[in-house]
Design a protein around this motif. Structure first.
Motif, PDB file in Angstrom:
ATOM      1  N   ALA A  76       0.828  -1.210   0.000  1.00 53.37           N
ATOM      2  CA  ALA A  76       0.000   0.000   0.000  1.00 53.37           C
ATOM      3  C   ALA A  76       0.858   1.254   0.000  1.00 53.37           C
ATOM      4  O   ALA A  76       0.544   2.243  -0.678  1.00 53.37           O
ATOM      5  CB  ALA A  76      -0.927  -0.015   1.215  1.00 53.37           C
ATOM      6  N   LEU A 109      -3.988  -3.223  -6.305  1.00 50.41           N
ATOM      7  CA  LEU A 109      -4.944  -2.919  -5.233  1.00 50.41           C
ATOM      8  C   LEU A 109      -5.902  -4.071  -4.986  1.00 50.41           C
ATOM      9  O   LEU A 109      -6.228  -4.386  -3.841  1.00 50.41           O
ATOM     10  CB  LEU A 109      -5.717  -1.647  -5.591  1.00 50.41           C
ATOM     11  N   ARG A 113      -6.378  -5.937  -1.450  1.00 47.82           N
ATOM     12  CA  ARG A 113      -7.667  -6.088  -0.778  1.00 47.82           C
ATOM     13  C   ARG A 113      -7.940  -7.542  -0.406  1.00 47.82           C
ATOM     14  O   ARG A 113      -8.381  -7.837   0.713  1.00 47.82           O
ATOM     15  CB  ARG A 113      -8.783  -5.558  -1.690  1.00 47.82           C
ATOM     16  N   THR A 116      -5.680  -8.604   2.475  1.00 46.61           N
ATOM     17  CA  THR A 116      -6.081  -7.986   3.740  1.00 46.61           C
ATOM     18  C   THR A 116      -7.348  -8.638   4.284  1.00 46.61           C
ATOM     19  O   THR A 116      -7.467  -8.867   5.494  1.00 46.61           O
ATOM     20  CB  THR A 116      -6.313  -6.478   3.547  1.00 46.61           C
ATOM     21  N   GLU A 140      -9.111  -3.187   6.904  1.00 49.19           N
ATOM     22  CA  GLU A 140      -9.679  -3.732   5.665  1.00 49.19           C
ATOM     23  C   GLU A 140     -10.638  -2.769   4.958  1.00 49.19           C
ATOM     24  O   GLU A 140     -10.497  -2.527   3.752  1.00 49.19           O
ATOM     25  CB  GLU A 140     -10.373  -5.057   5.943  1.00 49.19           C
ATOM     26  N   TYR A 142     -10.807   0.406   4.882  1.00 44.08           N
ATOM     27  CA  TYR A 142     -10.129   1.562   4.283  1.00 44.08           C
ATOM     28  C   TYR A 142      -9.561   1.236   2.907  1.00 44.08           C
ATOM     29  O   TYR A 142      -9.582   2.071   2.002  1.00 44.08           O
ATOM     30  CB  TYR A 142      -9.021   2.060   5.200  1.00 44.08           C
ATOM     31  N   PHE A 143      -9.061   0.004   2.725  1.00 41.41           N
ATOM     32  CA  PHE A 143      -8.504  -0.371   1.426  1.00 41.41           C
ATOM     33  C   PHE A 143      -9.598  -0.621   0.391  1.00 41.41           C
ATOM     34  O   PHE A 143      -9.301  -0.693  -0.810  1.00 41.41           O
ATOM     35  CB  PHE A 143      -7.613  -1.596   1.560  1.00 41.41           C
ATOM     36  N   TYR A 144     -10.828  -0.764   0.848  1.00 38.64           N
ATOM     37  CA  TYR A 144     -11.947  -0.945  -0.083  1.00 38.64           C
ATOM     38  C   TYR A 144     -12.599   0.384  -0.451  1.00 38.64           C
ATOM     39  O   TYR A 144     -13.600   0.392  -1.164  1.00 38.64           O
ATOM     40  CB  TYR A 144     -12.992  -1.887   0.511  1.00 38.64           C
ATOM     41  N   HIS A 147     -11.276   3.767  -5.442  1.00 40.40           N
ATOM     42  CA  HIS A 147      -9.864   3.928  -5.804  1.00 40.40           C
ATOM     43  C   HIS A 147      -9.570   5.190  -6.599  1.00 40.40           C
ATOM     44  O   HIS A 147      -8.402   5.475  -6.881  1.00 40.40           O
ATOM     45  CB  HIS A 147      -9.394   2.711  -6.609  1.00 40.40           C
ATOM     46  N   TYR A 159      -6.337   5.247   2.418  1.00 36.54           N
ATOM     47  CA  TYR A 159      -5.388   4.134   2.401  1.00 36.54           C
ATOM     48  C   TYR A 159      -4.297   4.319   3.460  1.00 36.54           C
ATOM     49  O   TYR A 159      -3.791   3.343   4.018  1.00 36.54           O
ATOM     50  CB  TYR A 159      -4.765   3.994   1.012  1.00 36.54           C
ATOM     51  N   GLY A 162      -5.550   2.880   6.534  1.00 34.50           N
ATOM     52  CA  GLY A 162      -5.442   1.426   6.501  1.00 34.50           C
ATOM     53  C   GLY A 162      -4.045   0.958   6.840  1.00 34.50           C
ATOM     54  O   GLY A 162      -3.868  -0.026   7.586  1.00 34.50           O
TER      55      GLY A 162
END
Length: 350
Positions: A76, A109, A113, A116, A140, A142-144, A147, A159, A162
């Motif tokens: 990340a 990414l 995801r 994670t 988790e 936050y990464f979803y 984008h 991100y 995350g």
């Protein structure tokens, strides 16, 4: 009057020349920045990065799961701080014009995801009735986050949160006691099999889309569907009317490079995740005689990330005079996918 007109004409030409030079300089700068920002990041050593992170907490202790979690955080971090930073949500040139590196970022990414989610739902939980880790439950989602958001809040800001949550989980793997609950990581065969199941689907989808770069890819012999309103075969013996339909349409010419770079980004991220799995699942992989299978996957992705010699993604026919980069990459990913199928089966055996 003639001299005055001549002077005015010279001034006009001077302004036009100055404007033209300025435009040329801007275009050259944008070209150089685009070439720099559009370059793919280098690979990194997952164990060395984990050790560097551990030293920042005044220790060299790296408990089970530390390397895996740090690899996710570093992937990340690379997405956000590589040359040019995170490009996908740029709204100004040259970033807005760099669709290849944006596709690369999305591929990486997606793998981030998935990994994670596996950490939160499988690796950090003892059983289905166990409570989930509080920091991973924060990391988790936050990464979803979408984008391509450039403001309020920006993708980078989410991100970063995350990454911070992953670092808190890693710290609890190292230092715990009193009010600080110990972070857990269970390197079990069933946990790994559940994650590999997701990887298999991702790789299968990527190899199929890459293979659709050539003419005729949309023709899938033997697959047919019932025509709307067609009669069912019954006692009368009347045959059903069918037609062959494409399962995956041929990739449009302008999208071939996007699919290619998305697969490259996914390969880059998954390569490092597999290296971390090889480290933290070392004992179970040896016990199951599966280390060679993981090595095959790693080698396939290393080959997939070989330097590109052409300034554009070549798309020759399968047996033509020119290379087809998409088919070459599809071959490496399909080989990794076959090894992933073997790895899943090995992990599921008693």
């Amino acid at each position: 009057m003639a001299a005055s007109d001549t002077l005015q004409d010279v001034k006009s030409k001077g302004i036009l020349w100055g404007f033209g030079v300025l435009v040329l300089v801007v275009l050259v700068v944008l070209f150089i920045l685009g070439a720099w920002w559009g370059s793919e990041p280098d690979q990194f050593n997952v164990q060395e990065e984990a050790l560097e992170r551990a030293k920042e907490t005044n220790t060299t202790e790296m408990p089970l799961g530390y390397t895996y979690a740090n690899t996710l955080a570093h992937i990340a971090d690379v997405l956000l701080h590589k040359s040019g930073g995170y490009i996908t949500n740029d709204v100004a040139p040259p970033g807005v014009l760099l669709d290849n590196i944006s596709s690369w970022e999305f591929g990486a990414l997606v793998m981030l995801r998935d990994a994670t989610s596996a950490l939160r739902n499988h690796f950090a939980r003892d059983q289905s009735q166990s409570a989930e880790d509080a920091d991973l439950a924060v990391a988790e989602p936050y990464f979803y986050y979408e984008h391509n958001s450039w403001a309020l809040p920006s993708t980078e800001a989410e991100y970063e949160k995350g990454i911070e949550a992953l670092h808190k989980y890693m710290l609890r793997l190292q230092k715990y006691g009193g009010p600080v609950k110990r972070g857990q990581f269970y390197a079990r065969a069933d946990n790994l099999a559940q994650y590999v199941e997701v990887v298999i689907k991702r790789l299968g989808g990527l190899s199929t889309r890459l293979s659709a770069s050539v003419a005729g890819a949309e023709i899938i012999p033997g697959l047919a569907v019932l025509e709307p309103g067609a009669a069912e075969t019954g006692v009368t013996g009347e045959a059903r009317e069918t037609k062959t339909v494409p399962i995956v349409a041929q990739t449009p010419w302008l999208e071939i490079d996007n699919v290619f770079y998305e697969a490259r980004g996914a390969s880059w991220a998954l390569l490092h995740i597999l290296r971390a799995i090889k480290h933290d699942f070392h004992d179970i992989l040896l016990d199951k005689r599966a280390m060679n299978t993981v090595d095959i996957m790693i080698k396939s992705f290393e080959n997939a990330l070989a330097p590109i010699l052409s300034p554009m993604v070549l798309n020759g026919s399968g047996y033509g005079l020119f290379a087809n980069y998409s088919l070459s990459l599809a071959t490496y990913i399909a080989r990794a996918n076959a090894a992933a199928l073997d790895l899943r089966d090995i992990m599921n055996r008693g």
